[in-house]
Design a protein around this motif. Structure first.
Motif, PDB file in Angstrom:
ATOM      1  N   ASP A  52      -0.762 -28.231  -8.044  1.00 59.69           N
ATOM      2  CA  ASP A  52       0.504 -28.412  -6.449  1.00 59.69           C
ATOM      3  C   ASP A  52       1.553 -28.278  -7.688  1.00 59.69           C
ATOM      4  O   ASP A  52       2.430 -27.638  -6.863  1.00 59.69           O
ATOM      5  CB  ASP A  52       0.730 -29.962  -6.592  1.00 59.69           C
ATOM      6  N   ILE A  53       1.887 -28.520  -8.849  1.00 60.42           N
ATOM      7  CA  ILE A  53       3.538 -28.799  -9.632  1.00 60.42           C
ATOM      8  C   ILE A  53       3.390 -27.854 -10.845  1.00 60.42           C
ATOM      9  O   ILE A  53       2.460 -27.932 -11.657  1.00 60.42           O
ATOM     10  CB  ILE A  53       4.163 -30.222  -9.607  1.00 60.42           C
ATOM     11  N   ILE A  54       4.093 -27.160 -11.534  1.00 62.04           N
ATOM     12  CA  ILE A  54       5.058 -26.426 -12.511  1.00 62.04           C
ATOM     13  C   ILE A  54       5.561 -27.431 -13.216  1.00 62.04           C
ATOM     14  O   ILE A  54       6.590 -26.577 -12.045  1.00 62.04           O
ATOM     15  CB  ILE A  54       4.414 -24.995 -12.346  1.00 62.04           C
ATOM     16  N   ASP A  55       5.809 -27.736 -13.899  1.00 63.04           N
ATOM     17  CA  ASP A  55       6.630 -28.228 -15.668  1.00 63.04           C
ATOM     18  C   ASP A  55       7.397 -26.425 -15.700  1.00 63.04           C
ATOM     19  O   ASP A  55       6.338 -26.092 -16.532  1.00 63.04           O
ATOM     20  CB  ASP A  55       6.826 -29.414 -16.398  1.00 63.04           C
ATOM     21  N   VAL A  56       8.659 -26.498 -15.909  1.00 62.47           N
ATOM     22  CA  VAL A  56       9.757 -25.027 -16.342  1.00 62.47           C
ATOM     23  C   VAL A  56      10.470 -25.785 -17.445  1.00 62.47           C
ATOM     24  O   VAL A  56      10.681 -27.095 -17.638  1.00 62.47           O
ATOM     25  CB  VAL A  56       9.367 -24.308 -15.289  1.00 62.47           C
ATOM     26  N   PRO A  57      10.628 -24.347 -18.605  1.00 62.67           N
ATOM     27  CA  PRO A  57      11.608 -25.038 -19.131  1.00 62.67           C
ATOM     28  C   PRO A  57      12.444 -23.990 -18.811  1.00 62.67           C
ATOM     29  O   PRO A  57      14.009 -24.537 -19.715  1.00 62.67           O
ATOM     30  CB  PRO A  57      11.030 -23.310 -20.588  1.00 62.67           C
ATOM     31  N   TYR A  58      12.600 -23.294 -17.942  1.00 66.06           N
ATOM     32  CA  TYR A  58      14.192 -23.111 -17.068  1.00 66.06           C
ATOM     33  C   TYR A  58      13.936 -22.543 -15.843  1.00 66.06           C
ATOM     34  O   TYR A  58      12.701 -22.788 -15.070  1.00 66.06           O
ATOM     35  CB  TYR A  58      14.908 -21.828 -18.158  1.00 66.06           C
ATOM     36  N   TYR A  59      15.009 -22.818 -15.064  1.00 67.37           N
ATOM     37  CA  TYR A  59      14.459 -22.507 -13.384  1.00 67.37           C
ATOM     38  C   TYR A  59      15.759 -22.139 -12.813  1.00 67.37           C
ATOM     39  O   TYR A  59      17.412 -22.041 -12.888  1.00 67.37           O
ATOM     40  CB  TYR A  59      14.684 -24.653 -12.855  1.00 67.37           C
ATOM     41  N   GLU A 110       5.362 -26.167  -5.991  1.00 66.03           N
ATOM     42  CA  GLU A 110       7.031 -27.007  -6.715  1.00 66.03           C
ATOM     43  C   GLU A 110       7.234 -26.922  -7.862  1.00 66.03           C
ATOM     44  O   GLU A 110       6.675 -26.888  -8.412  1.00 66.03           O
ATOM     45  CB  GLU A 110       6.913 -28.522  -5.578  1.00 66.03           C
ATOM     46  N   VAL A 111       8.770 -26.707  -8.023  1.00 67.89           N
ATOM     47  CA  VAL A 111       8.538 -27.177  -9.311  1.00 67.89           C
ATOM     48  C   VAL A 111       9.269 -28.428  -9.559  1.00 67.89           C
ATOM     49  O   VAL A 111       8.992 -29.265  -8.929  1.00 67.89           O
ATOM     50  CB  VAL A 111      10.289 -26.723  -9.836  1.00 67.89           C
TER      51      VAL A 111
END
Length: 292
Positions: A31-38, A52-53
């Motif tokens: 459901d969710i992605i953690d990202v190194p930048y946005y 979702e982020v």
């Protein structure tokens, strides 16, 4: 209690870029992605795939950081960059900033690093409040033998929260680090209930034969597994010592509303795209028993 399941991006899964990550994650029930930048591109790719982020890595605030440099000018520059990032991710709808505060010089004492932190962080947290961003401190203690990370033990967390009472400065609850440190991972949830700003799905297996050989300190002559220092190894949820049923009950009791995000660091599910994919899917399936 229904929780969204997320993931940090492992290297092989992430090798072909965010679009490939998003398509695979979406098709496998993440459901969710953690990202190194946005940025706008990442936001649009996630939304196009129904995702979702989650947490966003703080620029210059993950690993050895100039935010804890002895050099005042270097600190000031790092603070400015971090505040600018907060403003940008807030504008895009991001809410959680992930940090792992390892001093630039890992040999300085935690007490000395804490004194630097006291100078640096009040203005950062004020800016986070203004922008509606919540900081989540990672509890990885840092590299042996110094274990310099700020925020990995209840002793240090209490000291930090006494200085900064704002709930915009909190923790990334990750029981795997607490288990390896011998800290009661369930008690941490009740003691710091109002400071849990994010949650990782990762586990730790205590390796008793290895622990007999080297105690609770890092092995001297090498380890038997990746993501290990000898007496323990990180695993996916369900293959270590964490009781996820009890974690789920207590997260519900304290009113945590965020996702459980898988951080894949496991010897058995590493080294190839297929292994990483298998590890994420198995972790998700185990977490869903308690959180879906």
């Amino acid at each position: 209690m229904t929780k969204k399941i997320g993931m940090r991006i492992p290297p092989k899964i992430g090798a072909d870029g965010i679009e490939s990550v998003a398509k695979w994650a979406s098709s496998n029930g993440i459901d969710i992605i953690d990202v190194p930048y946005y940025n706008e591109e990442v936001k649009s790719v996630l939304e196009a795939n129904g995702l979702e982020v989650g947490s966003i890595d703080g620029v210059g605030a993950v690993g050895q950081t100039k935010l804890l440099s002895k050099d005042e000018a270097a600190r000031a520059e790092a603070v400015e960059a971090l505040k600018n990032q907060m403003t940008e991710i807030s504008r895009l709808g991001g809410k959680v900033m992930f940090m792992c505060l390892v001093p630039e010089d890992i040999t300085i004492s935690r007490k000395d690093a804490f004194e630097i932190w006291k100078e640096t962080f009040p203005s950062i947290v004020e800016h986070a409040e203004k922008e509606g961003v919540y900081i989540a401190l990672e509890g990885w203690p840092g590299p042996a033998p110094y274990y310099p990370t700020l925020g990995s033990t209840p002793e240090m967390l209490r000291a930090m929260f006494d200085v900064i009472p704002s709930k915009h400065f909190g923790i990334n609850y990750d029981p795997s680090h607490l288990v390896r440190l011998g800290i009661d991972y369930l008690r941490v949830m009740s003691d710091f209930a109002d400071r849990i700003n994010y949650c990782h799905g990762k586990d730790t297996e205590i390796l008793y034969d290895e622990q007999y050989e080297c105690g609770n300190i890092a092995a001297t002559f090498g380890v038997n597994y990746d993501f290990s220092e000898g007496p323990w190894r990180y695993t996916i949820p369900g293959q270590g010592d964490v009781n996820w049923s009890k974690v789920a009950v207590r997260l519900e009791k304290i009113g945590y509303e965020g996702p459980i995000s898988i951080e894949l660091e496991d010897h058995r599910y590493w080294g190839s795209l297929e292994k990483e994919q298998q590890g994420i899917i198995k972790a998700k399936e185990h977490l869903e028993i308690y959180f879906k």
